[in-house]
Scaffold this active site. Structure first.
Site, PDB file in Angstrom:
ATOM      1  N   ALA A   1       8.693  -0.538  -7.451  1.00  0.00           N
ATOM      2  CA  ALA A   1       7.601  -0.040  -8.280  1.00  0.00           C
ATOM      3  C   ALA A   1       6.368   0.247  -7.424  1.00  0.00           C
ATOM      4  O   ALA A   1       5.719   1.290  -7.556  1.00  0.00           O
ATOM      5  CB  ALA A   1       7.269  -1.034  -9.388  1.00  0.00           C
ATOM      6  N   ASP A   2       6.035  -0.683  -6.539  1.00  0.00           N
ATOM      7  CA  ASP A   2       4.909  -0.472  -5.620  1.00  0.00           C
ATOM      8  C   ASP A   2       5.148   0.741  -4.726  1.00  0.00           C
ATOM      9  O   ASP A   2       4.260   1.585  -4.543  1.00  0.00           O
ATOM     10  CB  ASP A   2       4.720  -1.699  -4.731  1.00  0.00           C
ATOM     11  N   LEU A   3       6.336   0.812  -4.149  1.00  0.00           N
ATOM     12  CA  LEU A   3       6.617   1.874  -3.190  1.00  0.00           C
ATOM     13  C   LEU A   3       6.643   3.238  -3.868  1.00  0.00           C
ATOM     14  O   LEU A   3       6.113   4.229  -3.332  1.00  0.00           O
ATOM     15  CB  LEU A   3       7.939   1.594  -2.479  1.00  0.00           C
TER      16      LEU A   3
ATOM     17  N   ASP B   1       4.751  -5.879  -8.748  1.00  0.00           N
ATOM     18  CA  ASP B   1       5.983  -5.102  -8.740  1.00  0.00           C
ATOM     19  C   ASP B   1       7.031  -5.631  -9.716  1.00  0.00           C
ATOM     20  O   ASP B   1       7.559  -4.876 -10.537  1.00  0.00           O
ATOM     21  CB  ASP B   1       6.560  -5.075  -7.317  1.00  0.00           C
TER      22      ASP B   1
ATOM     23  N   GLY C   1       3.143   4.349  -4.538  1.00  0.00           N
ATOM     24  CA  GLY C   1       2.540   4.879  -3.324  1.00  0.00           C
ATOM     25  C   GLY C   1       3.014   6.282  -3.005  1.00  0.00           C
ATOM     26  O   GLY C   1       2.228   7.154  -2.624  1.00  0.00           O
TER      27      GLY C   1
END
Length: 411
Positions: free
Chosen positions: A171-173, A143, A176
């Site tokens: 960034a990860d969220l 991230d 997703g």
């Protein structure tokens, strides 16, 4: 679970955060999510902390954040037996989620072509760090690296000389979230074509995809945006301001709202340097000083009440404990209770979506998850039936149940 995807099966081969978050979102919508984990340790986020909770202080709250509404089964993907089990699961699944580095799934014996041979209707969500192809497609990505590479850190912080990461793993969220809505679109398309497809996103794409007006400032305007602290890049006044006992936020997004703020603070809204948003932006530092000089006369609660009465968007800056105990947060279903096999009854952050159906015989609506009913003692109204949620699983806790379900499906 009850929801619009309650006939969908998701095979979750992902770990850490981006892929698990996408699969969790699909689980929130009612899908059956089978999380495949390595027998030795499982998803690495099970070991990320602090804080850790439980009698042995070995349960990661990080893992709890991304794995509600899932079942866990342990599989060694490098073994022949493990690969055979995954093949069986692929045949019975609607969606496969993976966030391996580019080429890893191929080396394990499951390239896209093989997966679609096993199940032509399979929708495959693949999340990478920087994209599956291109000159840097094979780079590993976490991230904070993506936040820097995708420009987000250059927009965040007190000044251009002090780039900050966003506090959440955004960034990860976002990857997703993008992945989950891509899956929903691919499932809708499958209803027409009968075939699944590959949905690809990345941490780079997820952050670049939300640049919004910062992106067009450069692509169209030729201006490189930079960090400006807690004040909006283009709208003034729109940011955080000090008052007698701390800070509050004010967002005057149009001229009418600005004039209301100015009247409350005793500022001449029509003076040339403040008469338009363009002028206020050019004199922002002066305006902030004038506003904070007036705000210093009273405490935050005083100003928030006046701003609310005037219809000006404003608010406090809450800590997370304040957010999760706030009545408004709870009224929106943003905190859910689940029964954990070790921790007992716990609260988790809840899903951000609610689905409603028209109540029979009237315009009122009921939340998804159950039949509409009439309230007694008055006109027919919707009765909310909240969806059920399950706790993030212990490693491998559902192995026997998943195998029994698989055998039944195969029969």
């Amino acid at each position: 679970m009850l929801g619009p995807l309650d006939d969908i099966v998701v095979l979750d081969l992902s770990r850490a955060l981006a892929g698990p978050h996408a699969a969790q979102m699909l689980g929130d919508l009612g899908a059956k999510v089978i999380k495949v984990e390595h027998p030795e340790g499982g998803d690495e986020s099970r070991h990320w902390g602090p804080p850790f909770v439980g009698p042995d202080h070995d349960i990661s709250t990080y893992f709890l954040a991304a794995n509600r509404n899932k079942e866990s089964i342990t599989v060694d993907l490098k073994s022949a037996e493990g690969r055979r089990l995954v093949e069986r699961l692929v045949r019975q699944s609607d969606v496969l989620v993976e966030n391996f580095r580019t080429g890893v799934l191929d080396r394990l014996g499951f390239p896209v072509e093989r997966l679609h041979e096993l199940n032509p209707r399979l929708v495959i969500l693949s999340i990478t760090g920087f994209g599956h192809d291109g000159p840097e497609g094979g780079r590993p990505g976490y991230d904070q690296i993506a936040q820097g590479e995708a420009g987000l850190m250059s927009l965040t912080g007190p000044s251009p000389d002090e780039p900050y990461r966003v506090g959440a793993s955004i960034a990860d969220l976002l990857a997703g979230i993008h992945g989950a809505y891509g899956v929903a679109a691919a499932l809708y398309e499958r209803e027409r074509t009968g075939r699944g497809r590959v949905v690809r996103t990345s941490l780079l794409a997820a952050v670049t995809g939300v640049h919004s007006y910062h992106g067009t400032a450069w692509t169209v305007g030729g201006t490189v945006p930079a960090a400006g602290g807690n004040h909006h890049a283009t709208i003034t006044p729109y940011g955080s301001f000090r008052c007698a006992d701390g800070m509050l936020q004010i967002a005057a997004a149009n001229e009418g709202q600005w004039r209301k703020v100015a009247a409350l603070l005793g500022i001449d809204a029509e003076q040339p340097r403040y008469a338009s948003n363009r002028e206020r932006r050019a004199h922002r530092d002066e305006l902030v000083e004038d506003m904070e000089r007036a705000l210093a006369a009273h405490e935050r609660g005083h100003w928030l009440a006046l701003l609310a009465d005037a219809g000006v968007p404003a608010g406090a800056i809450r800590s997370l404990d304040e957010v999760y105990t706030w009545d408004q947060t709870r009224s929106q279903g943003l905190v859910v209770e689940v029964e954990h096999p070790v921790l007992g009854r716990i609260e988790l952050p809840g899903p951000p979506l609610r689905f409603e159906r028209p109540a029979s015989g009237g315009p009122e609506k009921a939340a998804s998850g159950g039949p509409e009913k009439a309230a007694s003692g008055g006109p027919e109204q919707a009765e909310r039936d909240e969806p059920r949620h399950t706790a993030p699983p212990l490693l491998g806790q559902d192995g026997a149940a998943v195998l029994a379900w698989l055998e039944e499906r195969e029969r």
